[in-house]
Scaffold this motif. Structure first.
Motif, PDB file in Angstrom:
ATOM      1  N   ARG A  24       0.835  -1.202   0.000  1.00  0.00           N
ATOM      2  CA  ARG A  24       0.000   0.000   0.000  1.00  0.00           C
ATOM      3  C   ARG A  24       0.874   1.258   0.000  1.00  0.00           C
ATOM      4  NH1 ARG A  24      -4.613   0.583   4.377  1.00  0.00           N
ATOM      5  NH2 ARG A  24      -3.414  -1.169   5.068  1.00  0.00           N
ATOM      6  N   LYS A  26       3.843   1.532  -1.329  1.00  0.00           N
ATOM      7  CA  LYS A  26       4.396   1.695  -2.679  1.00  0.00           C
ATOM      8  C   LYS A  26       3.349   2.281  -3.629  1.00  0.00           C
ATOM      9  CE  LYS A  26       7.673  -1.996  -1.989  1.00  0.00           C
ATOM     10  NZ  LYS A  26       7.932  -3.410  -2.201  1.00  0.00           N
ATOM     11  N   ARG A  27       2.093   1.838  -3.499  1.00  0.00           N
ATOM     12  CA  ARG A  27       1.024   2.408  -4.344  1.00  0.00           C
ATOM     13  C   ARG A  27       0.822   3.884  -4.017  1.00  0.00           C
ATOM     14  NH1 ARG A  27      -1.471  -2.478  -3.028  1.00  0.00           N
ATOM     15  NH2 ARG A  27      -2.819  -1.434  -1.526  1.00  0.00           N
ATOM     16  N   ALA A  31       1.522   6.883  -6.731  1.00  0.00           N
ATOM     17  CA  ALA A  31       0.496   7.869  -7.097  1.00  0.00           C
ATOM     18  C   ALA A  31       1.023   9.287  -6.901  1.00  0.00           C
ATOM     19  CB  ALA A  31      -0.762   7.657  -6.265  1.00  0.00           C
ATOM     20  N   GLU A  36       6.762   3.989 -10.495  1.00  0.00           N
ATOM     21  CA  GLU A  36       6.973   2.938  -9.506  1.00  0.00           C
ATOM     22  C   GLU A  36       8.433   2.802  -9.079  1.00  0.00           C
ATOM     23  OE1 GLU A  36       5.085  -0.741 -10.517  1.00  0.00           O
ATOM     24  OE2 GLU A  36       3.242   0.276 -11.120  1.00  0.00           O
TER      25      GLU A  36
END
Length: 177
Positions: A24, A26-27, A31, A36
């Motif tokens: 989570r 990393k997401r 964003a 990434e």
């Protein structure tokens, strides 16, 4: 209180928190940053900083602390990136302007700009408001789950969430004008 030196093993609560929240995190960073690779690097740096905390027993919510570290790192990264001169690779301009993932290049730029504006707005909220808002809107927790997680009342979650949303709307309108 025990102090953690750079040579001692990190607090297991903190390493468990990172293991649990790494995907989570990393997401969240992807964003904010738009890619990434940088998100992976900053997630790792956030973990290292979490492990270097001098008094880890003072951290009540390791996951919230980890996301705060990551948010600060992302802000620093974006500030440094924005100060670097902008360069264009003429060979990739045509590809960039083409439709990618169903969105035009200008739509993606607009979306990233809105995300950056939202990040600035979130950074202006008090930490508890920010935590409640993110747990609800980004992570999908219920009011009851947030109350349990933050060790506050259900009523406080509801009240602070309303205030956070109102403050975000107000700041968003100010940005638009």
């Amino acid at each position: 209180m025990k102090k953690t030196s750079h040579n001692s093993a990190p607090d297991p609560r903190l390493t468990n928190s990172f293991s649990e929240y790494a995907p989570r995190l990393k997401r969240f960073l992807a964003a904010r940053l738009g890619n990434e690779i940088d998100a992976q690097d900053l997630a790792q740096e956030a973990y290292f900083r979490l492990c270097r905390v001098a008094q880890p027993d003072l951290i009540r919510e390791p996951d919230a602390y980890l996301f705060r570290i990551a948010s600060n790192l992302a802000n620093e990264f974006l500030l440094k990136k924005n100060k670097q001169p902008f360069t264009v690779d003429i060979d990739t301009v045509g590809e960039s302007l083409a439709e990618i993932d169903g969105m035009s290049f200008s739509d993606k730029l607009e979306q990233r700009a809105e995300i950056a504006e939202l990040a600035k707005i979130l950074d202006q909220l008090p930490p508890l408001y920010q935590a409640i808002l993110l747990l609800r809107k980004r992570d999908g927790y219920s009011h009851r789950e947030i109350a349990e997680k933050l060790n506050i009342s259900h009523h406080t979650v509801h009240k602070y969430l309303k205030r956070a949303l109102l403050r975000c709307r107000t700041l968003w309108v100010e940005l638009e004008t």
